[in-house]
Design an enzyme around this catalytic site. Structure first.
Site, mmCIF file in Angstrom:
data_model
loop_
_atom_site.group_PDB
_atom_site.id
_atom_site.type_symbol
_atom_site.label_atom_id
_atom_site.label_comp_id
_atom_site.label_asym_id
_atom_site.label_seq_id
_atom_site.Cartn_x
_atom_site.Cartn_y
_atom_site.Cartn_z
ATOM 1 N N GLY A 39 0.834 -1.202 0.000
ATOM 2 C CA GLY A 39 0.000 0.000 0.000
ATOM 3 C C GLY A 39 0.861 1.241 0.000
ATOM 4 N N ARG A 40 0.185 2.414 -0.085
ATOM 5 C CA ARG A 40 0.883 3.708 -0.061
ATOM 6 C C ARG A 40 2.124 3.711 -0.962
ATOM 7 N NH1 ARG A 40 0.575 6.145 6.115
ATOM 8 N NH2 ARG A 40 -1.682 6.255 6.190
ATOM 9 N N SER A 41 1.966 3.217 -2.153
ATOM 10 C CA SER A 41 3.145 3.099 -3.035
ATOM 11 C C SER A 41 2.945 3.846 -4.349
ATOM 12 C CB SER A 41 3.430 1.620 -3.294
ATOM 13 O OG SER A 41 3.652 0.911 -2.119
#
Ligand SMILES: *[C@@H]1O[C@H](CO)[C@@H](O)[C@H](O)[C@H]1NC(C)=O
Length: 375
Positions: free
Chosen positions: A249-251
């Site tokens: 995530g958050r990539s």
């Protein structure tokens, strides 16, 4: 006496190093022109106290790391409540938080040093020697107007990986002209890279290895969720040729008023999603990237995007980049939806634009050349 002493010092210096300690290459993209400590003489901190002093004082410096600087236990431990929000299993991260709601509350202690990054002052170059430059158990932060800083060829590792809020590796919050190149980050408590609300302008993150493999994670499966958080009011970030491995995530989490140019990055082995972001004001241009083994390329995302879908559409990049955009490459992954929003292209005006190779060149080169010890 004097010339002899000087000669001896030079000989000792050369034999000690074997290689000259200067910045390799120069920043491309938004941080072009960064000089860091400039021509200041290279200095070798002998311990964590000297490293911290040199990173934070008002003197322009070239600081060379030829050993591991282990901050882990240097400020003792802190005890408190952690919540098993993702389960109580051995591989699950816990979150440092007083109120656990419905989750199991546990008592724990964690290293204090990792929760307090070093505030790097302006006009610094930080360089690692070969693969020896390691900062363990403490992160670096650029805030309150810090400007003109180069960090190249070091590792930042082991920031309380068991605990969310245990530590971020690289943080920005109101900075300008910062270049992070060939840096490896691994085993963070929270973010590998985090941009706070205060605007950070002219940032280039290039050739970094974001190693998301971790013993503790929110999925209890070895993949980190805490990759890049970008929430600044008007940040300018070039993300170039980074290897983003084993994240979920958050990539990135692309939000706030951030302008992101993501070029020639390789995402590999992501069992969740890559891009996310909750605010309509975020802007991303993605070109020449590779997503390989990425479950979902674009998760919940509210901002605007240009994903360089085909060569005729990519000609529209001329107004923003002075050239066409380069198509991306997707293998063994979810779909890359075509986004063609050019409404934010005027934001590139006045900024230096990173060049792009083909995505297949990025695929061949980035995984083996990104990170510390690869110069
Ligand atoms: C950084 O270097 C520039 C150029 O020498 C100088 O003008 C500026 O004052 C320095 N900044 C700090 C905070 O020392």
């Amino acid at each position: 006496m004097r010339p002899a002493f000087f000669t001896l010092a030079v000989i000792l210096g050369v034999t000690q190093l074997g290689v000259s300690q200067t910045v390799s290459g120069s920043a491309e993209g938004f941080a072009a022109g960064v000089t860091g400590g400039g021509s200041a003489e290279a200095q070798y901190p002998s311990d964590i106290d000297e490293l911290k002093e040199w990173l934070t004082d008002d003197t322009a410096r070239v600081i060379v790391l030829n050993q591991e600087f282990d901050f882990t236990d240097s400020e003792g431990t802190t005890s408190g409540t952690v919540c098993a929000s993702w389960g109580t299993g051995d591989k699950c991260q816990k979150i440092i938080q007083d109120d656990c709601g419905d989750s199991t509350a546990l008592s724990a202690s964690w290293y204090t040093a990792a929760t307090k990054p070093i505030d790097v002052a302006s006009n610094k170059t930080i360089l690692g020697v070969e693969d020896k430059g390691i900062i363990k158990g403490k992160g670096l932060r650029f805030r309150d107007g810090a400007s003109n800083i180069i960090v190249q060829n070091i590792q930042v590792t082991d920031l309380n990986p068991e605990y969310v809020w245990g530590g971020d590796a690289i943080s920005f919050d109101g900075s300008d002209l910062i270049w992070i190149d060939h840096v490896t980050t691994a085993r963070t408590g929270r973010q590998h890279y985090v941009f706070g609300f205060d605007t950070s302008t002219r940032v280039t993150l290039s050739n970094n290895f974001i190693n998301g493999e971790t013993p503790y994670s929110t999925g209890c499966d070895g993949y980190t969720y805490w990759t890049f958080e970008m929430v600044g009011k008007a940040d300018q970030i070039t993300l170039q040729s980074n290897y983003i491995y084993k994240t979920t995530g958050r990539s990135p989490a692309l939000s706030g008023g951030t302008l992101l140019h993501a070029v020639n990055n390789v995402w590999e082995d992501n069992n969740g999603h890559a891009l996310e972001g909750g605010e309509a004001t975020a802007k991303g241009l993605f070109e020449g990237n590779v997503w390989s083994g990425v479950n979902t390329i674009i998760g919940d995302y509210k901002g605007v995007l240009f994903t360089s879908p085909d060569s005729s559409t990519n000609e529209e990049c001329n107004s923003a980049l002075g050239r066409s955009c380069v198509v991306n490459l997707v293998t063994d992954s979810g779909e890359l939806t075509a986004y063609k929003d050019t409404s934010f292209f005027t934001d590139f005006s006045g900024l230096t634009i990173a060049p792009a190779t083909s995505a297949s060149e990025a695929q061949a080169n980035v995984p083996s050349k990104a990170g510390a010890g690869k110069l």
